[in-house]
Design an enzyme around this catalytic site. Structure first.
Site, PDB file in Angstrom:
ATOM      1  N   HIS A   1      18.244  99.341  19.644  1.00 43.52           N
ATOM      2  CA  HIS A   1      17.726  98.627  19.668  1.00 43.52           C
ATOM      3  C   HIS A   1      17.992  98.282  18.029  1.00 43.52           C
ATOM      4  O   HIS A   1      19.122  98.658  17.769  1.00 43.52           O
ATOM      5  CB  HIS A   1      16.260  99.749  19.446  1.00 43.52           C
ATOM      6  CG  HIS A   1      17.013 100.701  18.561  1.00 43.52           C
ATOM      7  ND1 HIS A   1      16.923 102.401  19.447  1.00 43.52           N
ATOM      8  CD2 HIS A   1      17.465 101.795  17.559  1.00 43.52           C
ATOM      9  CE1 HIS A   1      17.780 103.307  18.478  1.00 43.52           C
ATOM     10  NE2 HIS A   1      17.814 102.651  17.584  1.00 43.52           N
TER      11      HIS A   1
ATOM     12  N   HIS B   1      23.286 115.547  12.917  1.00 47.01           N
ATOM     13  CA  HIS B   1      22.850 114.862  11.532  1.00 47.01           C
ATOM     14  C   HIS B   1      20.641 115.273  12.136  1.00 47.01           C
ATOM     15  O   HIS B   1      20.127 114.869  11.169  1.00 47.01           O
ATOM     16  CB  HIS B   1      23.152 113.677  11.437  1.00 47.01           C
ATOM     17  CG  HIS B   1      22.452 112.313  12.977  1.00 47.01           C
ATOM     18  ND1 HIS B   1      23.195 112.760  13.662  1.00 47.01           N
ATOM     19  CD2 HIS B   1      22.196 111.534  13.026  1.00 47.01           C
ATOM     20  CE1 HIS B   1      23.204 111.529  14.949  1.00 47.01           C
ATOM     21  NE2 HIS B   1      22.006 111.460  14.111  1.00 47.01           N
ATOM     22  N   ASP B   2      20.565 115.574  13.255  1.00 51.35           N
ATOM     23  CA  ASP B   2      18.989 115.324  14.067  1.00 51.35           C
ATOM     24  C   ASP B   2      18.746 116.406  13.713  1.00 51.35           C
ATOM     25  O   ASP B   2      19.297 117.672  13.468  1.00 51.35           O
ATOM     26  CB  ASP B   2      18.915 115.279  15.330  1.00 51.35           C
ATOM     27  CG  ASP B   2      19.561 113.292  14.971  1.00 51.35           C
ATOM     28  OD1 ASP B   2      19.075 112.354  14.234  1.00 51.35           O
ATOM     29  OD2 ASP B   2      19.672 112.810  15.919  1.00 51.35           O
TER      30      ASP B   2
ATOM     31  N   TYR C   1      16.712 105.009  27.233  1.00 56.75           N
ATOM     32  CA  TYR C   1      16.085 104.132  27.108  1.00 56.75           C
ATOM     33  C   TYR C   1      16.389 102.343  27.166  1.00 56.75           C
ATOM     34  O   TYR C   1      15.623 101.872  27.308  1.00 56.75           O
ATOM     35  CB  TYR C   1      15.394 104.489  25.619  1.00 56.75           C
ATOM     36  CG  TYR C   1      15.353 105.834  25.666  1.00 56.75           C
ATOM     37  CD1 TYR C   1      14.698 106.698  26.211  1.00 56.75           C
ATOM     38  CD2 TYR C   1      16.469 106.364  24.719  1.00 56.75           C
ATOM     39  CE1 TYR C   1      14.811 107.952  25.919  1.00 56.75           C
ATOM     40  CE2 TYR C   1      16.230 107.530  24.372  1.00 56.75           C
ATOM     41  CZ  TYR C   1      15.087 108.740  25.054  1.00 56.75           C
ATOM     42  OH  TYR C   1      16.036 109.843  24.783  1.00 56.75           O
ATOM     43  N   LEU C   2      17.641 102.383  28.059  1.00 57.13           N
ATOM     44  CA  LEU C   2      17.728 100.577  28.082  1.00 57.13           C
ATOM     45  C   LEU C   2      16.411  99.711  28.969  1.00 57.13           C
ATOM     46  O   LEU C   2      16.608  99.157  28.541  1.00 57.13           O
ATOM     47  CB  LEU C   2      19.333 100.122  28.156  1.00 57.13           C
ATOM     48  CG  LEU C   2      20.026 101.195  27.606  1.00 57.13           C
ATOM     49  CD1 LEU C   2      21.733 100.229  28.125  1.00 57.13           C
ATOM     50  CD2 LEU C   2      20.576 100.545  26.165  1.00 57.13           C
TER      51      LEU C   2
ATOM     52  N   ASP D   1      24.625 105.535  21.017  1.00 56.94           N
ATOM     53  CA  ASP D   1      23.138 105.666  21.037  1.00 56.94           C
ATOM     54  C   ASP D   1      22.400 105.999  22.256  1.00 56.94           C
ATOM     55  O   ASP D   1      21.889 104.648  22.448  1.00 56.94           O
ATOM     56  CB  ASP D   1      22.655 105.058  19.571  1.00 56.94           C
ATOM     57  CG  ASP D   1      21.439 106.093  18.873  1.00 56.94           C
ATOM     58  OD1 ASP D   1      21.195 107.720  18.305  1.00 56.94           O
ATOM     59  OD2 ASP D   1      20.356 105.394  18.959  1.00 56.94           O
TER      60      ASP D   1
ATOM     61  N   GLU E   1      25.370 109.569  24.323  1.00 61.10           N
ATOM     62  CA  GLU E   1      23.398 110.360  23.551  1.00 61.10           C
ATOM     63  C   GLU E   1      22.226 110.132  24.914  1.00 61.10           C
ATOM     64  O   GLU E   1      22.166 110.042  24.413  1.00 61.10           O
ATOM     65  CB  GLU E   1      23.614 110.402  22.321  1.00 61.10           C
ATOM     66  CG  GLU E   1      23.262 111.920  21.517  1.00 61.10           C
ATOM     67  CD  GLU E   1      21.493 110.685  19.990  1.00 61.10           C
ATOM     68  OE1 GLU E   1      21.218 110.973  20.682  1.00 61.10           O
ATOM     69  OE2 GLU E   1      21.309 109.569  21.082  1.00 61.10           O
TER      70      GLU E   1
ATOM     71  N   GLN F   1      12.222  99.863  14.862  1.00 63.37           N
ATOM     72  CA  GLN F   1      13.291  99.926  15.516  1.00 63.37           C
ATOM     73  C   GLN F   1      12.864  98.768  16.975  1.00 63.37           C
ATOM     74  O   GLN F   1      12.799 100.161  17.946  1.00 63.37           O
ATOM     75  CB  GLN F   1      13.736 100.997  15.351  1.00 63.37           C
ATOM     76  CG  GLN F   1      14.288 101.491  14.680  1.00 63.37           C
ATOM     77  CD  GLN F   1      15.136 102.370  14.376  1.00 63.37           C
ATOM     78  OE1 GLN F   1      14.520 103.822  15.200  1.00 63.37           O
ATOM     79  NE2 GLN F   1      16.170 103.566  13.658  1.00 63.37           N
TER      80      GLN F   1
HETATM   81  C1  GLC Z   1      19.815 108.844  18.043  1.00 59.74           C
HETATM   82  C2  GLC Z   1      20.135 109.491  16.648  1.00 59.74           C
HETATM   83  C3  GLC Z   1      18.636 109.657  15.388  1.00 59.74           C
HETATM   84  C4  GLC Z   1      18.096 108.331  15.497  1.00 59.74           C
HETATM   85  C5  GLC Z   1      17.919 107.717  17.261  1.00 59.74           C
HETATM   86  C6  GLC Z   1      17.466 106.174  16.691  1.00 59.74           C
HETATM   87  O1  GLC Z   1      18.471 109.999  18.675  1.00 59.74           O
HETATM   88  O2  GLC Z   1      21.438 111.052  17.096  1.00 59.74           O
HETATM   89  O3  GLC Z   1      19.376 109.739  14.079  1.00 59.74           O
HETATM   90  O4  GLC Z   1      17.199 108.312  14.624  1.00 59.74           O
HETATM   91  O5  GLC Z   1      18.559 107.711  18.005  1.00 59.74           O
HETATM   92  O6  GLC Z   1      18.182 105.252  16.818  1.00 59.74           O
END
Ligand code: GLC
Length: 538
Positions: free
Chosen positions: A104, A308-309, A205-206, A201, A243, A169
């Site tokens: 996105h 970070h999440d 979901y593409l 990232d 990811e 997004q």
């Molecule tokens: C991934 C990232 C996360 C972000 C999401 C949307 O999961 O780790 O921080 O909010 O993608 O881009």
């Protein structure tokens, strides 16, 4: 000669440029600041930095909302400063990878601005549109706490646009070859600048298809295989890290036959490390390990304790999720989406024994470990900050003003202030000075991983000691055998560890020797104690 499998042996460090070090006193961390701190990573033993997104962005999702993929957010610095960071990192044998947000853009990206104004715009078909919001209804909503639908109405063109994350997004349309082309050119641009690869990232979901969950579709894999081929053609020896917060049977497909990603994060293992420690029972870890299919020789799992999440609880059963929530976030403010927005040290009661034990598991289980900035000094979190911002506060360098992060009057974020985690108690300077600190233990674990390459292999055997409270496994290669022994409980454990090779063992941390007794080792483990026992052969 360049080792093309370097990522199998690397320890990765996830760093937020914003949060790390502010070199120009504007209250925000920057590239020059990160460059000044490279010796810090070298002394910790880090092989590769993963930079959270640094692209131009309105910063409504920590930079995962990109408005220009070719520009660096000016608050972080210039392209020249980025090139200098790469050069200086490489001089220290540290690699640098970037985040690639393919799925996105931000709604502030010029493509989307043009697309949403006019159906005739060439950019309209860069995004996913529908006359109704009743399409792709089998796709789940990911940001449950902020979004009510994956569709958002666009007034100007009288239709809905598709987004798997925040409504600001919009998802790119990967059925449009022009989008693939654009993205590959962006990849080329950064690779040519000298980066060592990407953490990609949100890859599942593409592509969207009606009647499916719109995740992990074959068409998505086809694009990702093209991406890998493209990267390999451009510059060999670069890494692509996946990811995909999915089950192992689905994640393994992202490794393909060694022709898609080289590394994929192991999401199901992570919460089970916490579960096992809370239950004082290794069953969850054992289960997670049993689920892992074998992977191509050139690939690797990416393991982590935090990032970070929020600590995601998507890859657990409903019962397990309830257990994790009640045990690790009794205070409901810590719950976010399907997860827990806490850092490592507070999750583990700031108990050194538990924090070390968790790291021992991370570093001795198969996979390349990923550390999250600040966890090596036991930083805390701030639940009063919005969404995941409480996990993204300034790095604590000293006990001084602004934790030594910046000289500014106003920072991008508050600094952690709870007394237990405040800079006066938790900071790099103190941790480096104190030989017994957590920082030094982690440094030692990293050094041992580098010295004992068996940890980087896929070899792993669970050892049954008939004691649920223990987690004992063997890592073995042609020339070495290491037993990793963990006491997950708060009581002393007496273990009988069966050994196949008649040998004496030495603990890599203390050099203490343990002698085998008729094909078994008799061990007494203190609460939360761990040993890395190397067989002394010959
Ligand atoms: C991934 C990232 C996360 C972000 C999401 C949307 O999961 O780790 O921080 O909010 O993608 O881009």
């Amino acid at each position: 000669m360049v080792d093309q499998y370097w990522y199998q042996k690397s320890v990765f460090y996830e760093v937020s440029v914003q949060a790390f070090y502010d070199s120009n006193g504007d209250g925000v961390g920057d590239l020059a600041g990160l460059t000044q701190k490279l010796d810090y990573f070298a002394s910790l033993g880090i092989d590769c930095l993963w930079l959270l997104p640094i692209y131009e962005s309105p910063m409504r999702d920590g930079g995962y909302d990109i408005s220009d993929y070719r520009k660096i957010n000016p608050v972080y610095g210039s392209v020249d400063q980025f090139a200098n960071l790469l050069q200086e990192a490489h001089n220290r044998h540290i690699r640098v990878i970037m985040d690639l947000v393919m799925n996105h853009t931000s709604d502030q990206h010029p493509w989307f601005k043009a697309a949403r104004e006019d159906r005739q715009s060439p950019y309209h078909d860069y995004f996913v549109w529908s006359e109704t919001d009743q399409k792709y209804l089998d796709a789940r909503i990911i940001f449950l706490d902020t979004e009510i639908s994956n569709w958002t109405w666009n007034e100007a063109t009288q239709e809905y646009y598709w987004h798997r994350f925040y409504s600001h997004q919009p998802d790119l349309n990967y059925d449009n070859p022009a989008v693939i082309d654009e993205m590959f050119k962006i990849v080329e641009y950064w690779l040519e600048m000298g980066i060592d690869g990407f953490r990609v990232d949100a890859v599942p979901y593409l592509i969207e298809r009606d009647g499916t969950s719109c995740e992990n579709l074959p068409e998505t894999h086809a694009i990702l295989k093209q991406l890998r081929a493209f990267v390999d053609r451009e510059v060999p020896g670069k890494v692509l890290i996946c990811e995909a917060n999915q089950w192992p049977k689905d994640v393994v497909k992202y490794l393909g036959r060694g022709d898609e990603f080289q590394v994929a994060f192991d999401f199901p293992l992570m919460p089970r490390i916490y579960m096992a420690m809370k239950k004082a029972d290794s069953a969850p870890i054992r289960w997670a390990m049993e689920q892992l299919p074998s992977i191509p020789a050139s690939c690797q799992w990416g393991t982590f304790l935090r990032n970070h999440d929020e600590l995601t609880l998507e890859m657990v059963s409903e019962e397990e999720r309830q257990f994790m929530w009640s045990e690790y976030s009794a205070d409901r403010r810590y719950r976010l989406n399907l997860g827990i927005r806490r850092r490592l040290a507070p999750l583990l009661d700031n108990d050194r024994r538990k924090i070390e034990l968790a790291h021992s598991l991370l570093f001795s289980l198969p996979g390349s470990p990923f550390l999250y900035y600040g966890d090596e000094i036991g930083m805390g979190d701030d639940v009063t900050l919005y969404d995941r911002n409480g996990l993204r506060t300034p790095m604590q360098w000293t006990s001084g003003n602004n934790a030594g992060f910046s000289t500014a009057g106003q920072l991008y974020s508050r600094i952690i202030s709870q007394p237990e985690y405040a800079p006066s108690r938790v900071n790099v300077e103190a941790a480096e000075k104190e030989p017994g600190s957590l920082w030094h233990v982690i440094q030692k674990m990293i050094a041992l991983r580098h010295d004992h390459t068996v940890f980087s292999t896929h070899n792993f055997t669970w050892i049954d000691c008939h004691e649920a409270r223990s987690a004992v496994f063997r890592r073995e290669s042609e020339n070495e055998t290491i037993l990793a022994v963990h006491n997950l409980s708060d009581t002393v454990l007496h273990l009988e560890v069966p050994v196949t090779r008649a040998a004496n063992y030495v603990d890599l941390f203390t050099s203490r020797q343990y002698n085998e007794d008729e094909s078994k080792l008799l061990l007494a483990l203190e609460p939360y104690q761990y040993l890395w026992l190397k067989a002394l052969l010959g």
